[in-house]
Design an enzyme around this catalytic site. Structure first.
Site, mmCIF file in Angstrom:
data_model
loop_
_atom_site.group_PDB
_atom_site.id
_atom_site.type_symbol
_atom_site.label_atom_id
_atom_site.label_comp_id
_atom_site.label_asym_id
_atom_site.label_seq_id
_atom_site.Cartn_x
_atom_site.Cartn_y
_atom_site.Cartn_z
ATOM 1 N N GLY A 11 0.807 -1.213 0.000
ATOM 2 C CA GLY A 11 0.000 0.000 0.000
ATOM 3 C C GLY A 11 0.843 1.266 0.000
ATOM 4 O O GLY A 11 2.064 1.238 -0.178
ATOM 5 N N ASP A 34 1.457 -9.222 1.749
ATOM 6 C CA ASP A 34 0.220 -8.562 1.297
ATOM 7 C C ASP A 34 -0.651 -9.622 0.622
ATOM 8 O O ASP A 34 -0.226 -10.772 0.438
ATOM 9 C CB ASP A 34 0.558 -7.401 0.325
ATOM 10 C CG ASP A 34 -0.525 -6.326 0.306
ATOM 11 O OD1 ASP A 34 -1.674 -6.659 -0.040
ATOM 12 O OD2 ASP A 34 -0.226 -5.168 0.645
ATOM 13 N N ILE A 53 -4.267 -11.255 6.374
ATOM 14 C CA ILE A 53 -4.212 -11.060 7.827
ATOM 15 C C ILE A 53 -5.437 -11.672 8.515
ATOM 16 O O ILE A 53 -5.394 -11.988 9.718
ATOM 17 C CB ILE A 53 -4.053 -9.552 8.188
ATOM 18 C CG1 ILE A 53 -3.785 -9.331 9.681
ATOM 19 C CG2 ILE A 53 -5.247 -8.734 7.772
ATOM 20 C CD1 ILE A 53 -2.542 -9.936 10.213
ATOM 21 N N TYR A 142 -14.247 3.793 10.394
ATOM 22 C CA TYR A 142 -12.778 3.788 10.401
ATOM 23 C C TYR A 142 -12.254 4.392 11.709
ATOM 24 O O TYR A 142 -11.396 3.817 12.379
ATOM 25 C CB TYR A 142 -12.302 4.603 9.194
ATOM 26 C CG TYR A 142 -10.811 4.790 9.051
ATOM 27 C CD1 TYR A 142 -9.970 3.710 8.815
ATOM 28 C CD2 TYR A 142 -10.247 6.070 9.101
ATOM 29 C CE1 TYR A 142 -8.601 3.908 8.642
ATOM 30 C CE2 TYR A 142 -8.897 6.270 8.927
ATOM 31 C CZ TYR A 142 -8.075 5.181 8.701
ATOM 32 O OH TYR A 142 -6.725 5.377 8.529
ATOM 33 N N LYS A 146 -10.157 2.639 14.739
ATOM 34 C CA LYS A 146 -8.833 3.113 15.177
ATOM 35 C C LYS A 146 -8.855 3.462 16.662
ATOM 36 O O LYS A 146 -7.900 3.172 17.398
ATOM 37 C CB LYS A 146 -8.396 4.325 14.341
ATOM 38 C CG LYS A 146 -8.061 4.002 12.892
ATOM 39 C CD LYS A 146 -6.851 3.082 12.771
ATOM 40 C CE LYS A 146 -6.458 2.808 11.348
ATOM 41 N NZ LYS A 146 -5.396 1.810 11.190
HETATM 42 P P1 NAD Z 1 -3.367 1.239 1.656
HETATM 43 O O1 NAD Z 1 -4.812 1.009 1.434
HETATM 44 O O2 NAD Z 1 -2.595 2.013 0.656
HETATM 45 O O3 NAD Z 1 -2.621 -0.152 1.869
HETATM 46 C C1 NAD Z 1 -3.147 -1.182 2.628
HETATM 47 C C2 NAD Z 1 -2.536 -2.481 2.137
HETATM 48 O O4 NAD Z 1 -3.096 -3.530 2.931
HETATM 49 C C3 NAD Z 1 -2.875 -2.786 0.671
HETATM 50 O O5 NAD Z 1 -1.698 -3.083 -0.050
HETATM 51 C C4 NAD Z 1 -3.795 -3.986 0.749
HETATM 52 O O6 NAD Z 1 -3.642 -4.891 -0.336
HETATM 53 C C5 NAD Z 1 -3.350 -4.625 2.069
HETATM 54 N N1 NAD Z 1 -4.407 -5.460 2.647
HETATM 55 C C6 NAD Z 1 -5.742 -5.241 2.650
HETATM 56 N N2 NAD Z 1 -6.386 -6.268 3.235
HETATM 57 C C7 NAD Z 1 -5.435 -7.151 3.602
HETATM 58 C C8 NAD Z 1 -5.468 -8.427 4.234
HETATM 59 N N3 NAD Z 1 -6.625 -9.012 4.543
HETATM 60 N N4 NAD Z 1 -4.307 -9.052 4.478
HETATM 61 C C9 NAD Z 1 -3.118 -8.490 4.102
HETATM 62 N N5 NAD Z 1 -3.026 -7.296 3.476
HETATM 63 C C10 NAD Z 1 -4.165 -6.645 3.227
HETATM 64 O O7 NAD Z 1 -3.220 1.898 3.106
HETATM 65 P P2 NAD Z 1 -2.058 2.852 3.650
HETATM 66 O O8 NAD Z 1 -2.402 4.226 3.284
HETATM 67 O O9 NAD Z 1 -0.747 2.294 3.276
HETATM 68 O O10 NAD Z 1 -2.316 2.715 5.219
HETATM 69 C C11 NAD Z 1 -1.690 1.740 5.995
HETATM 70 C C12 NAD Z 1 -2.161 1.902 7.426
HETATM 71 O O11 NAD Z 1 -1.896 3.236 7.869
HETATM 72 C C13 NAD Z 1 -3.656 1.692 7.631
HETATM 73 O O12 NAD Z 1 -3.867 1.054 8.854
HETATM 74 C C14 NAD Z 1 -4.213 3.090 7.669
HETATM 75 O O13 NAD Z 1 -5.382 3.151 8.438
HETATM 76 C C15 NAD Z 1 -3.081 3.845 8.339
HETATM 77 N N6 NAD Z 1 -3.118 5.268 8.018
HETATM 78 C C16 NAD Z 1 -2.861 5.700 6.757
HETATM 79 C C17 NAD Z 1 -2.905 7.057 6.468
HETATM 80 C C18 NAD Z 1 -2.639 7.591 5.087
HETATM 81 O O14 NAD Z 1 -2.839 8.791 4.852
HETATM 82 N N7 NAD Z 1 -2.165 6.771 4.152
HETATM 83 C C19 NAD Z 1 -3.223 7.971 7.482
HETATM 84 C C20 NAD Z 1 -3.535 7.489 8.754
HETATM 85 C C21 NAD Z 1 -3.433 6.126 9.008
HETATM 86 C C1 AKB Z 2 -7.888 8.640 5.374
HETATM 87 O O1 AKB Z 2 -8.160 9.715 4.801
HETATM 88 O O2 AKB Z 2 -8.708 7.749 5.619
HETATM 89 C C2 AKB Z 2 -6.462 8.452 5.848
HETATM 90 C C3 AKB Z 2 -6.344 8.866 7.270
HETATM 91 C C4 AKB Z 2 -6.101 10.273 7.608
HETATM 92 O O3 AKB Z 2 -6.431 8.041 8.141
HETATM 93 N N1 AKB Z 2 -5.591 9.167 4.985
#
Ligand code: NAD
Ligand code: AKB
Length: 320
Positions: A11, A34, A53, A142, A146
């Site tokens: 991701g 993944d 997962i 969501y 969290k």
């Molecule tokens: P993303 O959606 O880009 O990536 C998530 C990855 O998890 C994907 O590659 C997907 O294939 C994989 N995935 C989904 N279901 C799965 C499963 N059952 N088993 C294994 N893998 C699985 O998300 P991201 O932006 O990289 O975020 C990662 C984490 O960080 C999340 O928990 C998200 O809530 C948190 N987060 C992200 C942001 C942001 O802005 N990107 C902000 C706050 C928190």
């Molecule tokens: C979203 O918009 O869901 C994420 C986050 C802030 O957790 N980028």
């Protein structure tokens, strides 16, 4: 060197976190995991495994059999996608966390990183410089997942001594991979459209301020928190973390300084309500005081680096 795994490695965060960890620990020691059958090219320099997962038994066996001691659990549904399938979002965002927390409770894992989000805050939270400890009544599935995850992390630390560490990431902005279904995704998409010479139709109102951060800062924060001595990590729910904060209009103005022809329109959709429930800006003094956090990128430097580096072919690869 102890083995590390990043679950959800393909991701937006995982792609860069795996590379950061491999630089630190050696490629052979950091396993990317993944749902995908095959390892993406960017992560091909080290081990990859297909993993769901939600398959608790398979995850347990893999981690125990491979003597994996550090886990970064990133797999989750993000805010916008989660609202479309609340039951599955709850299952994915919570079940995986329990699988990993339990492995640590049983002594198989030494250290866990689990990301939280600014989504833990809600409409009743003070919006400006949102404190570490404050009213938290999230209104999205969501955010609820969290917030619950944070409570469980702290519970496993207090009751079973599990060394779990967490950051409430703001919206993350990067150019190596595309974001995966969040409310802050507009702040990445805008750069691709600007680079393509297209007008950008923003799904949030022009004056919607949100906390944001350039990915390089987020990865550095994650590695610094995980490397910090145990006694410095005083918060075991999750740390507030701040990079910068801007509205779509302010971001567009910064882009126009470099690409004067750029135009933006606004057509708010269901994500406006989610954004309206989140803070405008974040007070991260606890992270600064406890383990020395300091951001390096402000809005201007983030815009410069994004416009220099976004590669529009990534959009095509993603559509195929
Ligand atoms: P993303 O959606 O880009 O990536 C998530 C990855 O998890 C994907 O590659 C997907 O294939 C994989 N995935 C989904 N279901 C799965 C499963 N059952 N088993 C294994 N893998 C699985 O998300 P991201 O932006 O990289 O975020 C990662 C984490 O960080 C999340 O928990 C998200 O809530 C948190 N987060 C992200 C942001 C942001 O802005 N990107 C902000 C706050 C928190
Ligand atoms: C979203 O918009 O869901 C994420 C986050 C802030 O957790 N980028």
């Amino acid at each position: 060197m102890k083995k590390t795994i990043v679950i959800g490695a393909c991701g937006q965060i995982g792609t860069e976190l795996v590379l950061g960890l491999r630089g630190l620990k050696g490629s052979e020691n950091v396993i990317a995991a993944d749902l995908h059958d095959h390892c993406p090219e960017k992560l091909a320099g080290g081990p990859y495994t297909k993993m769901d997962i939600l398959n608790r038994d398979a995850v347990r066996s893999f981690i125990i059999d491979n003597s994996i001691k550090e886990v970064y659990l990133l797999a989750a549904l993000l805010s916008a996608t989660a609202e479309k399938n609340p039951a599955f979002a709850w299952e994915l965002n919570m079940e995986g966390l329990f699988t990993i927390l339990d492995l640590a409770k049983e002594g198989h894992i030494d250290k866990i990183f689990w990301p939280s989000s600014i989504a833990v805050f809600g409409p009743t939270t003070p919006k400006v410089n949102t404190p570490q400890m404050t009213i938290m009544e999230p209104s999205t599935v969501y955010g609820i997942s969290k917030q619950s995850g944070e409570r469980w992390c702290e519970y496993y630390f207090n009751n079973y001594g599990v060394d779990v560490r967490s950051i409430r990431y703001p919206g993350l902005i990067s150019y190596t991979s595309l974001p995966g279904g969040g409310t802050t995704d507009y702040a990445v998409d805008i750069f691709y459209q600007a680079k393509l010479g297209n007008d950008f139709n923003c799904f949030l109102n022009e004056d919607t301020a949100l906390p944001m951060m350039f990915m390089e800062d987020a990865i550095r924060a994650t590695l610094e928190l995980m490397e910090a001595p145990k006694e410095k990590v005083k918060i075991r729910s999750s740390y507030n973390l701040s990079g910068c904060s801007f509205t779509p209009k302010e971001l567009a103005e910064e882009i126009k300084l470099i690409l004067p022809e750029f135009r933006i329109q606004y057509s708010p959709d269901f994500r406006q309500k989610i954004a309206d429930s989140w803070p405008d800006s974040i007070d991260d003094s606890a992270a600064r005081n406890d383990w020395g956090w300091k951001e390096q990128f402000d809005t201007k430097s983030l815009v410069d680096i994004m416009l220099k580096n976004v590669n529009v072919s990534l959009l095509e690869q993603n559509n195929n």
